[in-house]
Write an enzyme that holds these catalytic residues in place. Structure first.
Site, PDB file in Angstrom:
ATOM      1  N   GLU A  80      -9.501   7.648  -0.720  1.00 29.77           N
ATOM      2  CA  GLU A  80      -8.622   7.092  -1.749  1.00 29.77           C
ATOM      3  C   GLU A  80      -9.433   6.548  -2.929  1.00 29.77           C
ATOM      4  OE1 GLU A  80      -5.484   7.394  -1.782  1.00 29.77           O
ATOM      5  OE2 GLU A  80      -5.102   8.034   0.278  1.00 29.77           O
ATOM      6  N   CYS A 147      -1.800   0.815   4.667  1.00 30.73           N
ATOM      7  CA  CYS A 147      -3.114   1.332   4.293  1.00 30.73           C
ATOM      8  C   CYS A 147      -3.538   0.802   2.928  1.00 30.73           C
ATOM      9  CB  CYS A 147      -3.098   2.860   4.302  1.00 30.73           C
ATOM     10  SG  CYS A 147      -2.840   3.562   5.951  1.00 30.73           S
ATOM     11  N   HIS A 171      -7.850   8.408   4.171  1.00 35.96           N
ATOM     12  CA  HIS A 171      -6.697   8.869   4.937  1.00 35.96           C
ATOM     13  C   HIS A 171      -7.033  10.172   5.658  1.00 35.96           C
ATOM     14  CE1 HIS A 171      -3.461   6.310   2.895  1.00 35.96           C
ATOM     15  NE2 HIS A 171      -3.211   6.248   4.186  1.00 35.96           N
TER      16      HIS A 171
END
Length: 212
Positions: A80, A147, A171
Site C-alpha cells: 500500500e 488494515c 495486502h
C-alpha cells in the site's frame, strides 16, 4: 542485525481462515542474513489492533514494521502507498469488526494528518515479486477498514515519535483454501504468498542496509 516486525490478522467477516495468520507463523522459521524477525498476530478490532502493534513496536524497537492483511477480491500482492485518517464502513456494507463495531466517518487521530505515505520500498518490492512471476502491484488505497486503521496508526506513531523506523502495509489476496466456500474468489497459493512475503522482507532488509 536489523530488526523486522511483521504483523498479521486473525480471521474476520465470517471466514474461517486469514492467510496472513499462517504466513506470519511460517515466516518466523525462515532465516534472513543480517536480520531477525519478530511476528505478532492482531485482533480484528478497531483501535485495539493498532494499540497492540504500537505497544510491541515500542518494546521491540524495530528497524522496520511490515503489517500484513488480506484483501479478498484482489489478484496480486499489493504493497500500500498511503493510509488515510478515517474509519468508515458504509451503511450498505454488512461487515463489522470482530466485536460488531461499525464506525462511519470517524477520524483515526483527530490531530493527525489526512494521509501518511508508506516508507517501505514498495516499488522495489513489486519489481522483485514480478521478476519471479508473483503477481504484484502498488495499491493506492488501503480502504477504510482495519488494515488502513493499522497502517495509519503505525505511520502516525513513527511520525510523532520521530523514529528512524520505516513502516507500511501489504495486502495479500485470499488463499486457495478460502475458495472452498467461495469458489469464484480470486486466490493465490499459500506457497506463492509465503515466497512473496520472504521477498518483501528481504527487499526491506536490503534498503535498511543500503541506507545505514
Amino acid at each position: 542485525m536489523k530488526k523486522i516486525l511483521i504483523s498479521g490478522f486473525e480471521p474476520f467477516g465470517g471466514d474461517s481462515v486469514n492467510p496472513t495468520e499462517r504466513l506470519i507463523e511460517e515466516i518466523s522459521s525462515i532465516s534472513f542474513a543480517d536480520a531477525e524477525i519478530k511476528t505478532i498476530l492482531l485482533p480484528v478490532h478497531y483501535d485495539e489492533c493498532a494499540d497492540i502493534l504500537l505497544k510491541e513496536m515500542n518494546l521491540y524497537q524495530p528497524d522496520a514494521v511490515i503489517a500484513c492483511g488480506v484483501a479478498g477480491g484482489r489478484t496480486a500482492i499489493t504493497p500500500e502507498r498511503i493510509a488515510v485518517n478515517i474509519k468508515d464502513i458504509p451503511p450498505e456494507v454488512k461487515i463489522t469488526d470482530n466485536r460488531g463495531a461499525k464506525p462511519q466517518d470517524e477520524l483515526i487521530d483527530p490531530n493527525g494528518p489526512d494521509g501518511l505515505f508508506s516508507t517501505l520500498p514498495i516499488r522495489s518490492m513489486v519489481t522483485r515479486l514480478k521478476e519471479v512471476g508473483i503477481p504484484a502491484t502498488v495499491s493506492n488505497t488501503a480502504g477504510t477498514y482495519i488494515c488502513n486503521n493499522t497502517m495509519y496508526a503505525v505511520l502516525n506513531e513513527i511520525r510523532m515519535r520521530q523514529h528512524k523506523t520505516i513502516g507500511g502495509f501489504v495486502h495479500f489476496p485470499a488463499s486457495t483454501e478460502m475458495a472452498v466456500e467461495k469458489p469464484s474468489l480470486p486466490t493465490l497459493s499459500h506457497e506463492m504468498m509465503l515466497n512473496g512475503l520472504r521477498i518483501i522482507i528481504q527487499t526491506t532488509i536490503d534498503q535498511l542496509i543500503e541506507h545505514s
